[in-house]
Design a protein around this motif. Sequence first.
Motif, short mmCIF file in Angstrom:
data_model
loop_
_atom_site.label_atom_id
_atom_site.label_comp_id
_atom_site.label_asym_id
_atom_site.label_seq_id
_atom_site.Cartn_x
_atom_site.Cartn_y
_atom_site.Cartn_z
N PHE A 125 30.42 14.35 14.85
CA PHE A 125 30.95 13.01 15.09
C PHE A 125 31.51 12.90 16.51
O PHE A 125 31.19 11.96 17.23
N ARG A 126 32.29 13.88 16.91
CA ARG A 126 32.97 13.81 18.20
C ARG A 126 31.99 13.89 19.38
O ARG A 126 32.11 13.16 20.36
N CYS A 127 30.99 14.76 19.26
CA CYS A 127 30.11 15.00 20.41
C CYS A 127 28.86 14.14 20.39
O CYS A 127 28.23 13.95 21.43
N ILE A 128 28.43 13.68 19.23
CA ILE A 128 27.16 12.97 19.16
C ILE A 128 27.33 11.53 18.69
O ILE A 128 27.06 10.59 19.42
N ILE A 129 27.82 11.36 17.46
CA ILE A 129 27.82 10.02 16.88
C ILE A 129 28.73 9.08 17.66
O ILE A 129 28.31 7.99 18.04
N PHE A 130 29.96 9.52 17.91
CA PHE A 130 30.88 8.60 18.59
C PHE A 130 30.40 8.23 20.00
O PHE A 130 30.32 7.05 20.33
N PRO A 131 30.04 9.22 20.83
CA PRO A 131 29.55 8.83 22.16
C PRO A 131 28.34 7.91 22.10
O PRO A 131 28.24 6.97 22.90
#
Lengths: 274, 348
Positions: A185-191
Motif C-alpha cells: 500500500f505504502r510503496c505502490i497503491i498509494f503513490p
Amino acid sequence: MKKPWLAYPYAVWMVIFIIVPLILVLFYSVTVQTEEGLQFTLSHFQRFLDPIYIEVLIRSVVLALICTGICLVIGYPFAAILASKEFSSKKVMLMLIVVPMWMNSLLRTYAWMTLLERNGILNSFLSLLSLPRLNILYTESAVVLGMVYNFLPFMVLPIYSVLSKIDHSVIEAAEDLGGNAFTVFRCIIFPLSLPGVISGITMVFMPAVTTFVISRLLGGGQFMLIGNLIEKQYLSSGDWGFGSALSVILMLLILCSMGIMNRYEQERGGGALW
Amino acid sequence: MADEILRLVNISKSYDGTVALKDINLYIRRNEFVTLLGPSGCGKTTTLRIIGGFEEPDSGDLLFEGKNINKLPAYKRKVNTVFQKYALFPHMNVFDNIAFGLRVKKMNKDLIKEKVERMLKMVNLEGFAERSVNSLSGGQQQRVAIARALVNEPDVLLLDEPLGALDLKLRKEMQLELKNMQKTLGITFIYVTHDQEEALTMSDTIVVMNNGVIQQIGTPEDIYNEPKNAFVADFIGESNIIDGVMNQDYLVTFMGKQFRCVDKGFDVNEEVDVVIRPEDIKVVSPTEGMLGGVVKSVTFKGVHYEMLIEGQGYTWTVHSTMMADVNTRVSLDIQPNDIHIMKKGRVQ
C-alpha cells in the motif's frame, strides 16, 4: 481530423460566460463610483485587511481543510473497498453514492437540520437510549458535518476511478517481491492513487471553502464564512466592489492551492481527472 | 528425490464451477528449466499462479523442499515471478524497480546499489538506471522485469509468457539469453508458453497441458518423437492424425490399406489414432507409393515446401524440400517407424 471551426461556438461561449464575467469581477474590485464617475481604487482590498474579515477567511479555510481531511480519511478506504476485485455489489454502491447528488443540496441540508434539531431525530434517539442530548446544530461541527455529507462523493469518485485503473499485476508483482500488505500500500497503491487523491482534495476543498448555504443553514448565521460574506455584499449591503474584491481574493487562494497541487502531481508524473 | 525442489500433489482448482486444473501431479528438480506448454485456457498460468502464491488450490498440496506451502502468502515465498505484461512499477525509475525487493528486505544501501548494478549489467541495461520505465521499449522493459525478479536470488523463477509481446527476432535472442542466465545462475526456471518451438528450444523438461490435465511430461526429444497421444502430437509440431484399426501387433489398417508399424500392445481390432509427421511423408510418383493423392496446394516455407495432398477424403500435410506441381497425381510413401499409433481420445 482538423476542423477548427467546430471549436468556435465553444470559444464564443467561453468569452461570454467565463472571460467577460471574470473581467467584470476584476473591474468592480478595483473601481469605485464617485461623483466624478468611476475611479481606480484599491480601497476594497484594503478594507479586507481588517482583522474581522481576515478571521472570516481563516475560518473558511480551516473549516474547508477539516472537511477535506475528514472526506479523505473516510473516502479513501471507501474507494479502496469499492475498487477491490472481491467486492461484488460495486455498481449498487456507486449508484448510491451518486444518487444524493441528483437531489438539491439545499433540500439535503434542510434534512440535516431536522435531524440535528434540539427535538430532532438524533436527539429523540439519544434520549430513547437515555444518553445525553447533543446540541450540535448551529455549531462548527454541524457545518463540517454538512460539508462532509455533501462533498464526500467528490472525494470517493476520483480516488475510486484511479484505484480501479491500477493494473492488478503491479500489486501482485510487489507482493511477489516480498512486500507485505502495508508495504504494497505504502510503496505502490498509494503513490499510484495520488492523482485521484489530489483531484479529490481539489474537488472537495473548492466547494467547501466557497459554500454559503451549508454554513447559513447548519451554522445558523453565527458562522460567517467567506461565502456568506460575499453573498452579503451582493444581496444585502449592495457593495459590489467589496464583494468582487473578496471573490478575487478567494479565487487567488484557490488558484495558489491548485498550483501547488498540480506541481506536486507533475513531479510524480501522474495525471487524472483534473 | 534429493534434488527435488517443488512438488505438486493432486492439485485441483476451479473457478465458478469451471474446472481449471484437475489432479495435477508434478515435481520439479533444482536447476531445471521446466516449461508448461499448452493452448490458452489449458491451466498452465493457473498452475504458475498457484506456485507463485497468487491463487490457492481447492485441494491438493504444494510442497516446497518437502514442506507444504499452500497457505504461505506470496511475499513469504522464495519464488519470484516475471509477469506477462512485465508489471513494472510505473512511478519508479529502472533502478528503483529493480531495487524494490531488496529494499523491502531492508538490505544495506551500498549492497543494493552493487547488486542492482550487477543485474543491469547482466541484462545489458547499463546506464539505464535513472530512466523512467515508461520510456523503455518492450524488450528493455522485459529485461528490467527479469532483473527485478532475479536480483532477489530466488530459488525458483516463474515466467508467464514473458516473450509474448516481443517481435520474432528479439524473442529468439531473449530465448537464448534466458537459457544462458538459467545455466549460469543455477536457478530453477518454470516457464509458461503456448509456443511449442519456444518450449522445445529452451526446456530441460516440457509439461504439455490441455483442459486442466497434464498430457505428457518429458524431455523435448521425448515429447516430439514419442508423443503420448494425438493431442500432444498435434500440439507439438504439425501432424496428420488419421483414424485407424490395429489388426495385431506391428500391423495397422488405415485408409483401407494395411501398414507395417513398430507399435504393439493394443487389443485386436482396437480403434486407434495414427499420427504421421508431415516431414516423414515422402512424395513419390503414382506408381511407387502406397497411398494415392492429388496435390492441392504448395506453399514455400523457407526451409521446405508445405504441400496439401488430398486422397480418399483426407488432406495430408506434407513437408518436403522437393516440390510437386499443383493438380498432379502423386503417391505417398511412409516408413513403418514413422507411423505412430496412439490410443483414442485426443481431447481428454
